[in-house]
Design an enzyme around this catalytic site. Structure first.
Site, mmCIF file in Angstrom:
data_model
loop_
_atom_site.group_PDB
_atom_site.id
_atom_site.type_symbol
_atom_site.label_atom_id
_atom_site.label_comp_id
_atom_site.label_asym_id
_atom_site.label_seq_id
_atom_site.Cartn_x
_atom_site.Cartn_y
_atom_site.Cartn_z
ATOM 1 N N THR A 184 69.555 -65.303 -39.862
ATOM 2 C CA THR A 184 69.625 -65.670 -41.283
ATOM 3 C C THR A 184 68.847 -64.677 -42.136
ATOM 4 O OG1 THR A 184 69.888 -68.021 -40.774
ATOM 5 C CG2 THR A 184 69.064 -67.465 -42.967
ATOM 6 N N GLU A 203 45.647 -97.914 -55.381
ATOM 7 C CA GLU A 203 45.138 -99.166 -55.931
ATOM 8 C C GLU A 203 44.096 -98.916 -57.014
ATOM 9 O OE1 GLU A 203 45.516 -99.854 -51.384
ATOM 10 O OE2 GLU A 203 45.330 -98.167 -52.781
ATOM 11 N N ASP A 221 71.025 -62.743 -44.907
ATOM 12 C CA ASP A 221 70.829 -63.170 -46.296
ATOM 13 C C ASP A 221 69.711 -62.433 -47.012
ATOM 14 O OD1 ASP A 221 72.807 -64.963 -45.667
ATOM 15 O OD2 ASP A 221 71.484 -66.704 -45.515
#
Length: 382
Positions: free
Chosen positions: A193, A46, A197
């Site tokens: 993972t 605001e 990866d």
């Protein structure tokens, strides 16, 4: 209000632990000034909107203020926005969502109405409450707000049977994920993972350099036996945390990791032990309390993702559905590790939004019951 919602989202990643808030001033049906909460400790939406009005020579007294969240009515790091609204001479205010803090909810609206200002609440309430879901979690629990990202084929597979997954989704979808990485405090993956990866878990935004990189967090019941092969330890060991069992944390593997500069946190097993896996709630709590990680992104794999879902630790799911099909029952499933005999025992989710990304479909979901306190009264009376 739709424009105010767009503006509010610009503060994501920089205003925590405050909520994202946007505001616009409307005159004659046209937006004439706008603002959003841009940084923690800085002016609220605001105040920035009123400053924009002054810079443009706009008189707020002739405008309607639209703000996504109930204006604050208390002194914090900044003065109350309600006072600034009154002093600006604004006579009409539209509010999207009430403040979810039970100690102050409704106080800002009541203050304005007591001073003769017309206030409507519940304008685009669903979208405005969605903006403050993370704020609700921070106010009601010690947890960070946890995203789960899954990129799947239309038959729900995140990799082939050989583990090949580059890439399920397209570049546009991956760009959204990297933008999210740049905004969160930590990226969490499973040990499987990390081994398959060998990721960096960094945010890569093309020519733009992120202000900071998220912490890399790897969860597994055992620790890697060849840490020298991990790019995380070669390039960002100080930013890497391994979550493992109490037994594994007391091994020489743990010593090698800490000697390389990484942290190893011991986690308890889920109870009963037969449920398999680690209880990750303490680790997520530590990420927030000790390292100021207010948002955490989990990028799988399927067993870790399902474990977090079952533990009620996921607050929002980002599903990128690629127009591809494997049709291979041995391919890697997006979620695995649960045993369900009847469909009514499945975990439920609520759809938040849908967006097409150059052929992929980006769906945002919230697990049922993940964020309590987002409901509230709606009173369209402006």
């Amino acid at each position: 209000m739709a424009r105010a919602v767009e503006l509010a989202a610009r503060g994501f990643g920089s205003v925590a632990p405050n909520p994202c808030v946007g505001a616009v001033l409307v005159e004659g049906g046209r937006v004439v000034a706008e603002g959003w909460h841009a940084a923690y400790g800085g002016p609220h939406a605001e105040i920035n909107c009123l400053a924009d009005a002054r810079a443009k020579g706009v008189d707020p007294a002739g405008c309607v203020l639209y703000v996504t969240l109930e204006p604050c009515n208390h002194f914090g790091k900044t003065p109350p926005c309600t006072r600034a609204i009154v002093e600006a001479g604004i006579r009409s205010v539209a509010v999207g969502a009430y403040d979810p803090n039970p100690d102050v909810a409704g106080g800002g609206v009541a203050f304005l109405r007591e001073r003769g200002i017309a206030v409507a609440t519940g304008v685009l309430a669903g979208q405005c409450r969605d903006l403050i879901a993370d704020f609700v979690v921070w106010k009601s629990s010690p947890l960070p707000y946890v995203f789960l990202k899954l990129a799947t084929t239309i038959d729900g597979r995140i990799a082939t049977r050989t583990g090949h997954s580059a890439f399920v989704s397209n570049a546009a979808s991956r760009g959204q994920v990297h933008a999210l990485r740049a905004a969160v405090g930590a990226v969490l993956v499973g040990a499987g993972t990390a081994a398959a990866d060998n990721p960096r878990l960094t945010a890569r935004l093309g020519d733009e350099t992120p202000a900071r990189q998220p912490l890399a967090v790897v969860a597994g019941t055992t620790l890697p036996d060849n840490p020298d092969a991990l790019v995380l330890l070669r390039e960002r060991a100080q930013e890497t945390i391994f979550l493992t069992s109490e037994e594994s944390a007391a091994t020489q593997r743990a010593e090698r990791l800490t000697s390389a500069g990484a942290r190893v946190w011991a986690m308890p097993w889920l109870s009963p032990r037969t449920e398999r896996g680690l209880d990750l709630r303490p680790a997520l709590t530590r990420l927030r309390s000790e390292l100021s990680c207010h948002h955490v992104l989990c990028e799988g794999g399927g067993r870790l993702a399902m474990s977090l879902m079952r533990q009620g630790l996921i607050h929002e799911l980002w599903l990128f559905l690629a127009p591809k099909a494997l049709g291979d029952g041995s391919a890697v499933a997006a979620l695995t590790g649960n045993e369900v005999a009847a469909m009514d025992r499945a975990l439920g989710l609520t759809l938040l939004s849908v967006k097409e990304l150059q052929g992929d479909v980006w769906l945002r979901y919230r697990p049922d019951g993940a964020v309590d306190g987002l409901s509230g009264p709606e009173n369209l009376d402006l």
